[in-house]
Motif scaffolding. Structure first.
Motif, PDB file in Angstrom:
ATOM      1  N   SER A   1       1.208   4.088  -2.907  1.00  0.00           N
ATOM      2  CA  SER A   1       0.797   5.447  -2.547  1.00  0.00           C
ATOM      3  C   SER A   1       1.916   6.469  -2.674  1.00  0.00           C
ATOM      4  N   TYR A   2       3.113   5.995  -2.886  1.00  0.00           N
ATOM      5  CA  TYR A   2       4.287   6.855  -2.871  1.00  0.00           C
ATOM      6  C   TYR A   2       4.190   8.002  -3.867  1.00  0.00           C
TER       7      TYR A   2
ATOM      8  N   VAL B   1       0.846  -1.198   0.000  1.00  0.00           N
ATOM      9  CA  VAL B   1       0.000   0.000   0.000  1.00  0.00           C
ATOM     10  C   VAL B   1       0.878   1.243   0.000  1.00  0.00           C
ATOM     11  N   GLU B   2       1.912   1.237   0.811  1.00  0.00           N
ATOM     12  CA  GLU B   2       2.811   2.385   0.883  1.00  0.00           C
ATOM     13  C   GLU B   2       3.509   2.637  -0.440  1.00  0.00           C
TER      14      GLU B   2
ATOM     15  N   ALA C   1      -0.334   6.255  -8.272  1.00  0.00           N
ATOM     16  CA  ALA C   1      -1.425   5.709  -7.461  1.00  0.00           C
ATOM     17  C   ALA C   1      -2.758   5.839  -8.191  1.00  0.00           C
ATOM     18  N   ALA C   2      -2.972   7.012  -8.799  1.00  0.00           N
ATOM     19  CA  ALA C   2      -4.230   7.225  -9.518  1.00  0.00           C
ATOM     20  C   ALA C   2      -4.328   6.285 -10.719  1.00  0.00           C
TER      21      ALA C   2
ATOM     22  N   ASP D   1     -12.151   2.996  -4.573  1.00  0.00           N
ATOM     23  CA  ASP D   1     -11.394   4.225  -4.739  1.00  0.00           C
ATOM     24  C   ASP D   1     -10.291   4.351  -3.694  1.00  0.00           C
ATOM     25  N   SER D   2     -10.025   3.306  -2.926  1.00  0.00           N
ATOM     26  CA  SER D   2      -8.881   3.397  -2.023  1.00  0.00           C
ATOM     27  C   SER D   2      -7.879   2.305  -2.363  1.00  0.00           C
ATOM     28  N   ILE D   3      -6.607   2.689  -2.220  1.00  0.00           N
ATOM     29  CA  ILE D   3      -5.550   1.746  -2.566  1.00  0.00           C
ATOM     30  C   ILE D   3      -5.600   0.533  -1.661  1.00  0.00           C
TER      31      ILE D   3
ATOM     32  N   LEU E   1      -5.223   2.759  -9.599  1.00  0.00           N
ATOM     33  CA  LEU E   1      -6.636   2.578  -9.268  1.00  0.00           C
ATOM     34  C   LEU E   1      -7.480   2.475 -10.532  1.00  0.00           C
ATOM     35  N   ARG E   2      -7.130   3.280 -11.522  1.00  0.00           N
ATOM     36  CA  ARG E   2      -7.891   3.198 -12.765  1.00  0.00           C
ATOM     37  C   ARG E   2      -7.756   1.822 -13.405  1.00  0.00           C
TER      38      ARG E   2
ATOM     39  N   ASN F   1       1.622  10.094  -6.362  1.00  0.00           N
ATOM     40  CA  ASN F   1       0.195  10.324  -6.604  1.00  0.00           C
ATOM     41  C   ASN F   1      -0.272   9.941  -8.000  1.00  0.00           C
TER      42      ASN F   1
END
Lengths: 303, 300
Positions: free
Chosen positions: B50-51, B46-47, B56-57, B75-77, B60-61, B53
């Motif tokens: 998330s490192y 997860v980290e 990360a986006a 919508d959350s990692i 998720l897509r 942005n």
């Protein structure tokens, strides 16, 4: 460091109805009994057909409709209605461009090479279950074009058969409206058609003379024996109406009627899985075909 | 390949490893890929995701795309990692890193075509693995994703020569690896292997990169090689190819790769290949859309 990243959720864009899991069971039932398969992106076509039949059969929910399709008393009749609904409006001229591309790029050159070696200059095609004629006329136009190139000096015959007399009459008349002609380019319209009533077009007599239409029941074993010596057979969205036993018998006839090296095309979503393992499945861009592989080249069509 | 060429290739690949655009998460991610999944902590992943942005986006897509089943919209990692699992998030993260590695204006090849084929092959490999009971579908996905890594190398490290290679392949219809051999002196199989080895990608995957066009000489004890080879071919027939060498018919069941794979996965003999092909064809549009929205726009 951001842990939560918001993104816009894409809308699913479909009514709840299409997502009802019972449609997956109907999909499997249709596939097992008819051999016509709806992949996920095509499920909306199936659920649409089901909804129209639910109205027609006055069924309240998809689940009730599934029961109608799987109960011994109603199953056969309703499956037939559903299949009519699934295949309705499907036919048009130049329906499958990938099939024609495969013919042009792979199959025809292969057949020409193979038959030349045998000293032959003739190819025979069969549109089995030609319905109202769209398929054989498309084939006739395609082959006429090839006559000026690859098939120069060759003759070709197209047999087009159907069980339904009315369909055959329509086929022989060769009159089509804009819907059936939606994939037909102006070039082909000008070259092979003439104006008919309204804004309809009629196939010209020269093209008609390339095809011999006749009535044939694919279940009639004795008649099937007379269709020998074929190089390519089309049987698209026809076998879906047969039960597995008759399907096997019909396909066995097709196999026997094909010359060695010949090809067999089904409709885009159909397969011979668990129907016949005599044919070799050949993948071509955007389509698949079955081949009766000559005994001397077991490796199939790969060059 | 002669020694001078080998040295030159290695030098150019080395330069690629120190690209300014190389995302910071790439190195720790590659380390993670080498570890067995039971030794990885969810929080670590997860980290890592998330490192950055942007990455990360993107992740998720992709996680929400049809490639991974749209029903599990999230919508959350953390939720994505939980629902998809560590191995899947890793490969999603890797796809995003690779995309960032080479900015889209530096490509000799068309990045959209490359990503469509790579993601397509990854998905087909994973689904294929699942249907024939291959033990590790997620590894198959990773192998499919990376099998053409060498095209990315060639496209960047040989930016001047490579357009000619691609033109030639399209014009003649000759297989790309053969055109590469004749113009560059080596194929994307060789250059991909060098980058993948430098990254210390697990060796079965490196073998896929090296041998996916040469089944006859490939090590027989690695079923991932024939699996990705067949998936690669199938992609080309489903509209996820490179636009060359695709005008012929193939009988999959008669291909040497089929025979090798059948030894490891007996269920291959019973696969309904037409149905599988239709299922894969029906994913093409989803993959195209994904590539359009995630992979071809320059990461902002």
């Amino acid at each position: 460091m951001a842990i939560e990243v918001q993104i816009a959720s894409p809308s699913t864009g479909e009514g709840e109805n299409s997502n009802d899991p019972v449609y997956l069971r109907i999909r499997d039932l249709v596939y097992q009994t008819c051999g016509i398969y709806h992949a996920e992106e095509k499920l909306y076509l199936l659920s649409g057909a089901c909804r129209r039949r639910m109205t027609g059969s006055k069924t309240a929910s998809p689940k009730d409709y599934f029961n109608l399709l799987s109960s011994p008393g109603t199953r056969d009749a309703e499956l037939r209605e559903l299949l009519n609904e699934i295949t309705i409006g499907e036919t048009c001229l130049f329906r499958s461009q990938p099939q024609l591309n495969a013919l042009h790029n792979v199959i025809l050159p292969e057949l020409v090479a193979l038959r030349s070696k045998m000293g032959m200059r003739r190819l025979r095609f069969w549109s089995a279950g030609c319905s109202t004629g769209e398929e054989p006329y498309t084939l006739a136009m395609f082959l006429s074009e090839e006559s000026e190139a690859l098939l120069k000096g060759w003759t070709f015959e197209i047999a087009a058969t159907d069980l339904n007399d009315r369909s055959l009459e329509t086929a022989k008349a060769g009159i089509y409206g804009s819907y059936a002609l939606r994939n037909t380019s102006d070039y082909f319209k000008r070259k092979y058609f003439r104006a008919a009533e309204g804004d309809k077009l009629q196939v010209n007599s020269d093209l008609k003379s390339r095809i011999s239409f006749s009535r044939l029941n694919l279940n009639d074993d004795s008649k099937m024996l007379f269709m020998k010596g074929m190089d390519l057979i089309f049987c698209c969205n026809v076998l879906i109406y047969f039960d597995v036993a008759s399907k096997r018998r019909v396909v066995q006839h097709f196999f026997a009627n094909l010359m060695s090296g010949g090809y067999f095309f089904l409709g885009h979503s159909e397969s011979l899985y668990q129907v016949s393992d005599q044919f070799h499945l050949i993948h071509l861009p955007g389509t698949t075909a079955y081949r009766k592989v000559p005994p001397e080249s077991p490796a199939g069509a790969k060059k | 390949m002669n020694t001078a060429l080998q040295t030159d290739l290695q030098k150019r690949v080395k330069r690629m490893r120190k690209l300014p655009s190389s995302p910071a998460v790439l190195d720790p991610l590659l380390k993670l890929l080498r570890r067995p999944s039971d030794q990885i902590d969810l929080k670590e992943v997860v980290e890592l995701v998330s490192y950055d942005n942007t990455i990360a986006a993107q992740c998720l897509r992709i996680a929400n795309s049809p490639l991974f089943g749209r029903s599990r919209m999230t919508d959350s990692i953390q939720a994505a990692v939980l629902s998809l699992g560590i191995r899947r998030i890793e490969v999603i993260l890797l796809s995003c890193c690779l995309q960032q590695l080479i900015p889209s204006d530096k490509w000799a090849a068309d990045p959209a075509v490359f990503w469509k084929h790579s993601l397509g092959c990854a998905m087909v490999s994973r689904e294929f693995a699942g249907r024939i009971d291959y033990s590790d579908p997620e590894r198959a996905y990773l192998a499919g994703l990376l099998h053409d890594l060498g095209i990315l190398v060639n496209s960047f490290a040989y930016a001047e020569e490579y357009p000619r290679v691609l033109d030639e392949a399209v014009k003649t219809g000759a297989p790309l690896h053969q055109v590469e051999e004749s113009i560059l002196g080596f194929s994307h199989c060789a250059s991909g292997k060098i980058l993948a080895s430098a990254w210390q990608i697990p060796s079965p995957i490196v073998e896929v990169i090296e041998w996916h066009h040469d089944i006859e000489h490939a090590p027989e004890e690695n079923p991932l090689i024939p699996l990705v080879h067949l998936s690669d071919q199938l992609c080309r027939f489903c509209g996820m190819g490179y636009g060359y060498d695709e005008w012929h018919g193939i009988e999959f069941a008669a291909s040497p790769a089929w025979a090798v794979l059948a030894r490891y996965c007996p269920r291959l003999a019973n696969i309904d290949l037409v149905r599988f092909t239709l299922d894969m064809e029906s994913c093409v549009e989803g993959i195209s859309q994904l590539v359009e929205t995630v992979f071809t726009s320059r990461a902002a």
